[in-house]
Design an enzyme around this catalytic site. Structure first.
Site, PDB file in Angstrom:
ATOM      1  N   CYS A 165       8.756   6.157 -26.170  1.00 26.38           N
ATOM      2  CA  CYS A 165       7.642   6.971 -26.696  1.00 26.38           C
ATOM      3  C   CYS A 165       8.144   8.371 -27.060  1.00 26.38           C
ATOM      4  O   CYS A 165       7.814   8.905 -28.123  1.00 26.38           O
ATOM      5  CB  CYS A 165       6.530   7.116 -25.658  1.00 26.38           C
ATOM      6  SG  CYS A 165       5.500   5.680 -25.411  1.00 26.38           S
ATOM      7  N   ASN A 190       6.332  -8.870  -0.805  1.00 21.16           N
ATOM      8  CA  ASN A 190       7.086  -7.623  -0.730  1.00 21.16           C
ATOM      9  C   ASN A 190       7.708  -7.265  -2.075  1.00 21.16           C
ATOM     10  O   ASN A 190       8.135  -8.141  -2.817  1.00 21.16           O
ATOM     11  CB  ASN A 190       8.159  -7.728   0.352  1.00 21.16           C
ATOM     12  CG  ASN A 190       7.534  -7.978   1.719  1.00 21.16           C
ATOM     13  OD1 ASN A 190       6.339  -7.741   1.891  1.00 21.16           O
ATOM     14  ND2 ASN A 190       8.314  -8.460   2.656  1.00 21.16           N
ATOM     15  N   ASP A 202      10.172  -4.988  -2.291  1.00 23.22           N
ATOM     16  CA  ASP A 202      11.442  -4.298  -2.037  1.00 23.22           C
ATOM     17  C   ASP A 202      12.674  -5.109  -2.453  1.00 23.22           C
ATOM     18  O   ASP A 202      13.779  -4.595  -2.461  1.00 23.22           O
ATOM     19  CB  ASP A 202      11.537  -3.912  -0.543  1.00 23.22           C
ATOM     20  CG  ASP A 202      11.224  -5.080   0.404  1.00 23.22           C
ATOM     21  OD1 ASP A 202      11.435  -6.243  -0.005  1.00 23.22           O
ATOM     22  OD2 ASP A 202      10.777  -4.823   1.530  1.00 23.22           O
ATOM     23  N   GLY A 244       4.792 -12.195   9.025  1.00 19.57           N
ATOM     24  CA  GLY A 244       4.650 -10.745   8.841  1.00 19.57           C
ATOM     25  C   GLY A 244       3.677 -10.312   7.761  1.00 19.57           C
ATOM     26  O   GLY A 244       3.944  -9.366   7.037  1.00 19.57           O
ATOM     27  N   THR A 245       2.565 -11.007   7.679  1.00 20.60           N
ATOM     28  CA  THR A 245       1.533 -10.561   6.730  1.00 20.60           C
ATOM     29  C   THR A 245       0.161 -10.673   7.379  1.00 20.60           C
ATOM     30  O   THR A 245      -0.095 -11.616   8.134  1.00 20.60           O
ATOM     31  CB  THR A 245       1.545 -11.373   5.416  1.00 20.60           C
ATOM     32  OG1 THR A 245       0.378 -11.040   4.649  1.00 20.60           O
ATOM     33  CG2 THR A 245       1.579 -12.873   5.646  1.00 20.60           C
ATOM     34  N   CYS A 284       6.361   0.584 -19.930  1.00 21.49           N
ATOM     35  CA  CYS A 284       5.528   1.695 -20.415  1.00 21.49           C
ATOM     36  C   CYS A 284       4.088   1.217 -20.575  1.00 21.49           C
ATOM     37  O   CYS A 284       3.835   0.179 -21.191  1.00 21.49           O
ATOM     38  CB  CYS A 284       6.060   2.188 -21.757  1.00 21.49           C
ATOM     39  SG  CYS A 284       4.956   3.381 -22.545  1.00 21.49           S
ATOM     40  N   HIS A 291       3.855 -10.085  -5.824  1.00 16.69           N
ATOM     41  CA  HIS A 291       3.332  -8.778  -6.226  1.00 16.69           C
ATOM     42  C   HIS A 291       4.340  -8.004  -7.063  1.00 16.69           C
ATOM     43  O   HIS A 291       4.305  -6.777  -7.096  1.00 16.69           O
ATOM     44  CB  HIS A 291       2.901  -7.977  -4.987  1.00 16.69           C
ATOM     45  CG  HIS A 291       1.741  -8.597  -4.270  1.00 16.69           C
ATOM     46  ND1 HIS A 291       1.351  -8.230  -3.003  1.00 16.69           N
ATOM     47  CD2 HIS A 291       0.884  -9.578  -4.646  1.00 16.69           C
ATOM     48  CE1 HIS A 291       0.298  -8.965  -2.635  1.00 16.69           C
ATOM     49  NE2 HIS A 291       0.013  -9.791  -3.612  1.00 16.69           N
ATOM     50  N   ARG A 329       3.221  -9.989  14.546  1.00 17.34           N
ATOM     51  CA  ARG A 329       2.835  -9.253  15.763  1.00 17.34           C
ATOM     52  C   ARG A 329       1.369  -9.476  16.089  1.00 17.34           C
ATOM     53  O   ARG A 329       0.974  -9.503  17.243  1.00 17.34           O
ATOM     54  CB  ARG A 329       3.048  -7.749  15.523  1.00 17.34           C
ATOM     55  CG  ARG A 329       4.469  -7.315  15.708  1.00 17.34           C
ATOM     56  CD  ARG A 329       4.568  -5.816  15.553  1.00 17.34           C
ATOM     57  NE  ARG A 329       5.956  -5.401  15.579  1.00 17.34           N
ATOM     58  CZ  ARG A 329       6.407  -4.297  15.020  1.00 17.34           C
ATOM     59  NH1 ARG A 329       5.586  -3.492  14.373  1.00 17.34           N
ATOM     60  NH2 ARG A 329       7.672  -3.990  15.100  1.00 17.34           N
TER      61      ARG A 329
HETATM   62  P1  OAD Z   1       0.183  -5.683   6.108  1.00 12.30           P
HETATM   63  O1  OAD Z   1       0.589  -4.317   6.531  1.00 12.30           O
HETATM   64  O2  OAD Z   1      -1.219  -5.884   5.712  1.00 12.30           O
HETATM   65  O3  OAD Z   1       0.498  -6.717   7.277  1.00 12.30           O
HETATM   66  C1  OAD Z   1       1.736  -6.731   7.920  1.00 12.30           C
HETATM   67  C2  OAD Z   1       1.625  -7.641   9.136  1.00 12.30           C
HETATM   68  O4  OAD Z   1       2.908  -7.757   9.723  1.00 12.30           O
HETATM   69  C3  OAD Z   1       0.693  -7.109  10.210  1.00 12.30           C
HETATM   70  O5  OAD Z   1      -0.076  -8.182  10.718  1.00 12.30           O
HETATM   71  C4  OAD Z   1       1.634  -6.586  11.315  1.00 12.30           C
HETATM   72  O6  OAD Z   1       1.108  -6.763  12.604  1.00 12.30           O
HETATM   73  C5  OAD Z   1       2.823  -7.489  11.122  1.00 12.30           C
HETATM   74  N1  OAD Z   1       4.106  -6.890  11.508  1.00 12.30           N
HETATM   75  C6  OAD Z   1       4.552  -5.636  11.336  1.00 12.30           C
HETATM   76  N2  OAD Z   1       5.817  -5.507  11.778  1.00 12.30           N
HETATM   77  C7  OAD Z   1       6.189  -6.725  12.255  1.00 12.30           C
HETATM   78  C8  OAD Z   1       7.366  -7.256  12.843  1.00 12.30           C
HETATM   79  N3  OAD Z   1       8.448  -6.503  13.036  1.00 12.30           N
HETATM   80  N4  OAD Z   1       7.375  -8.544  13.205  1.00 12.30           N
HETATM   81  C9  OAD Z   1       6.271  -9.328  13.019  1.00 12.30           C
HETATM   82  N5  OAD Z   1       5.134  -8.890  12.461  1.00 12.30           N
HETATM   83  C10 OAD Z   1       5.089  -7.611  12.078  1.00 12.30           C
HETATM   84  O7  OAD Z   1       1.189  -6.109   4.936  1.00 12.30           O
HETATM   85  P2  OAD Z   1       1.035  -7.318   3.919  1.00 12.30           P
HETATM   86  O8  OAD Z   1       0.260  -8.416   4.516  1.00 12.30           O
HETATM   87  O9  OAD Z   1       2.384  -7.612   3.413  1.00 12.30           O
HETATM   88  O10 OAD Z   1       0.473  -4.769  -2.040  1.00 12.30           O
HETATM   89  O11 OAD Z   1       0.184  -6.647   2.771  1.00 12.30           O
HETATM   90  C11 OAD Z   1      -0.139  -7.389   1.603  1.00 12.30           C
HETATM   91  C12 OAD Z   1      -0.208  -6.503   0.395  1.00 12.30           C
HETATM   92  O12 OAD Z   1      -1.073  -5.432   0.655  1.00 12.30           O
HETATM   93  C13 OAD Z   1       1.111  -5.853   0.046  1.00 12.30           C
HETATM   94  O13 OAD Z   1       1.907  -6.666  -0.763  1.00 12.30           O
HETATM   95  C14 OAD Z   1       0.714  -4.579  -0.642  1.00 12.30           C
HETATM   96  C15 OAD Z   1      -0.545  -4.221   0.094  1.00 12.30           C
HETATM   97  O14 OAD Z   1      -1.532  -3.630  -0.636  1.00 12.30           O
HETATM   98  C16 OAD Z   1       1.347  -4.145  -2.901  1.00 12.30           C
HETATM   99  O15 OAD Z   1       2.314  -3.557  -2.515  1.00 12.30           O
HETATM  100  C17 OAD Z   1       1.099  -4.261  -4.326  1.00 12.30           C
END
Ligand code: OAD
Length: 479
Positions: free
Chosen positions: A313, A259, A261, A392-393, A286, A278, A418
């Site tokens: 710049c 994340n 954020d 959560g990924t 820049c 990330h 989820r």
């Molecule tokens: P994703 O959107 O790919 O996955 C989020 C996961 O969290 C999904 O499996 C959802 O089901 C789950 N989820 C959502 N809300 C939830 C909750 N309240 N409790 C439990 N699970 C929940 O996001 P990331 O895996 O973080 O790159 O994505 C990876 C990268 O892809 C990010 O860092 C981003 C993106 O491109 C950049 O920002 C540079």
């Protein structure tokens, strides 16, 4: 130790960020792909079916994978129980003995066995002899064999709680799902994820919004949506609170977060306990002169949807004018002579320098992850970790998605989200809202996870998922 298979000559810990599918394709479609292509052309691949879970092939068309819950819809496929037994057998006895025991002894067809490993049977092979499925099966077997096998001794909620209580060095790997309860969208959730809302940008793939090549071509695309992912208030979710609690208990080895954020800091997770894989919005650089500023220096521009310019710049350009301006090359490539330069009053004759764009220091697709990611993981944490909790990924983006696979295979791994993932085998899957899962785990561990979003009298119902010994769904009762 390689973090991921890196192209020769490259520093393995300097792996650029890519989609998982792209890595899989490179890894798996080697020799077998040639054979498969031959089969495909022999039987005429005209399938454009694209609703599979993971489309894996050179062009994402020949090989598709399905999720375990789709097995039951495929006539003649393995049942989930059969599929799990075949996978376990492969890990137990190795590839050669497995092929001997199955294909050579004709105990099962290659076609049916493909389904055990999640291969979606391609339409172009309908009616083909069983041997036609061999190249597909070879890919599937290699793919499965390279996966970390689940540890059979960890299955229940009690196991998860005991692991939490006993672990001393926990790696927590987080993604956007831990912030959705704060109203911040994740990326890939259907209908609510950021990528589902970017059709208006006209990109061939919404992820291109984070593609470094596209950014260099036209930064306006990224800045048109950047305000939607900009960190705002100083809030944090119960799941962030859980990570802080692990830190307070001296159990947090490292929180690898994807994340950007920086909300972990709001919860009090210390910077030295975190790797922002990330990057983050904390600083911006820049793209032309590498001048760095604190991230909030460009927040106003981002909120207004403007492309922020580099102030360094702008300053140096101001001092250049007009003497420092370079002559434009003539159509023949020669610079116009000095005399002509002095005589001319036509600005079109000169290259007007433009200030560089300030890019927030978040990692785009095609960029390297911060050095700290690979260094710390491979040279420090790998040896120390005694529990991995992934929260959560979707694990769709490498090299972070490879983290579970490169840790020693005896280190237990828990997945909280989820949605289950099918390309990585965790020991225990705890499905549901991560805030609910972690608060219930803490309750059962006798830990006090205080957060205003967790009701004092919260009751959570946990149900097993049919067919899986180690998969459990958490739901707030009455919600
Ligand atoms: P994703 O959107 O790919 O996955 C989020 C996961 O969290 C999904 O499996 C959802 O089901 C789950 N989820 C959502 N809300 C939830 C909750 N309240 N409790 C439990 N699970 C929940 O996001 P990331 O895996 O973080 O790159 O994505 C990876 C990268 O892809 C990010 O860092 C981003 C993106 O491109 C950049 O920002 C540079």
């Amino acid at each position: 130790m390689d973090l991921v298979p890196a192209p020769s000559g490259e520093n393995p810990v300097k792996t650029p960020m890519v989609e998982v599918e792209a890595v899989d394709v490179a890894e798996q479609l080697n020799a077998e792909a040639v054979a498969l292509e031959e089969v495909a052309s022999e039987f005429g691949s005209d399938s454009d079916d694209s609703d599979g879970d993971d489309a894996l092939s050179e062009d994402g068309e020949i090989i598709q994978f399905m999720r375990d819950d789709q097995l039951q819809d495929v006539p003649g496929a393995c049942t989930l129980e059969e599929a799990m037994a075949y996978r376990k057998r492969l890990h137990d006895i190795g590839k050669a003995a497995f092929v001997e025991e199955t294909l050579v002894r004709e105990t099962v067809t290659a076609k049916k066995l493909c389904t055990a490993f999640g291969i979606k049977l391609p339409e172009f092979l309908d009616g083909a002899p069983d041997e036609a499925y061999h190249p597909l099966l070879a890919i599937a077997i290699s793919r499965e064999f390279s996966r970390r096998p689940k540890l059979s001794q960890y299955n229940t909620i009690d196991d998860a709680v005991k692991l939490l209580q006993e672990a001393k060095n926990i790696i927590v790997l987080t993604g956007a799902g831990i912030s959705t309860s704060l109203g911040i969208p994740d990326f890939r959730s259907k209908d609510t994820g950021l990528y589902s809302k970017l059709a208006h940008l006209g990109l061939s793939d919404p992820q291109e919004v984070f593609d470094i090549h596209i950014f260099r071509e036209d930064p306006r695309i990224f800045f048109s949506i950047a305000k939607d992912i900009l960190p705002t208030e100083k809030k944090y979710s119960p799941t962030h609170g859980f990570i802080k609690l692990l830190q307070d208990k001296g159990k947090l080895l490292t929180n690898y977060t994807q994340n950007i954020d920086n909300i972990e800091a709001n919860a009090g997770v210390r910077a030295e306990k975190m790797v922002q894989c990330h990057g983050s919005f904390a600083t911006a650089t820049c793209v032309k002169c590498n001048f760095k500023v604190p991230g909030d220096a460009i927040f106003d521009d981002i909120r207004e949807g403007k492309v922020p310019e580099c102030s360094a710049c702008v300053e140096s350009i101001a001092t250049l004018k007009p003497q420092g301006l370079k002559r434009k090359r003539s159509s023949t490539g020669n610079q116009k002579d000095r005399k002509e330069f002095e005589d001319s009053s036509d600005e079109d004759d000169y290259e007007i320098p433009t200030p560089g764009v300030m890019k927030p220091d978040i990692t785009f697709f095609g960029e390297d992850l911060p050095d700290e990611f690979g260094q710390r993981l491979v040279h420090h944490d790998r040896e120390l970790a005694d529990l991995v909790i992934v929260i959560g990924t979707s694990l769709k983006v490498a090299p972070v998605a490879e983290v579970p696979g490169i840790l020693p295979r005896n280190v237990p791994q828990i997945y909280i989200s989820r949605t289950p993932v099918s390309h990585t085998d965790f020991d225990i899957d705890l499905l549901g809202d991560s805030d609910v899962v972690v608060s219930e785990l803490c309750r059962r561990a006798g830990w006090n996870l205080e957060h205003h979003m967790i009701p004092a009298d919260e009751k959570v119902d946990i149900t097993p998922v049919e067919g899986y010994e180690s998969r459990h769904v958490f739901k707030v009762v009455g919600a």
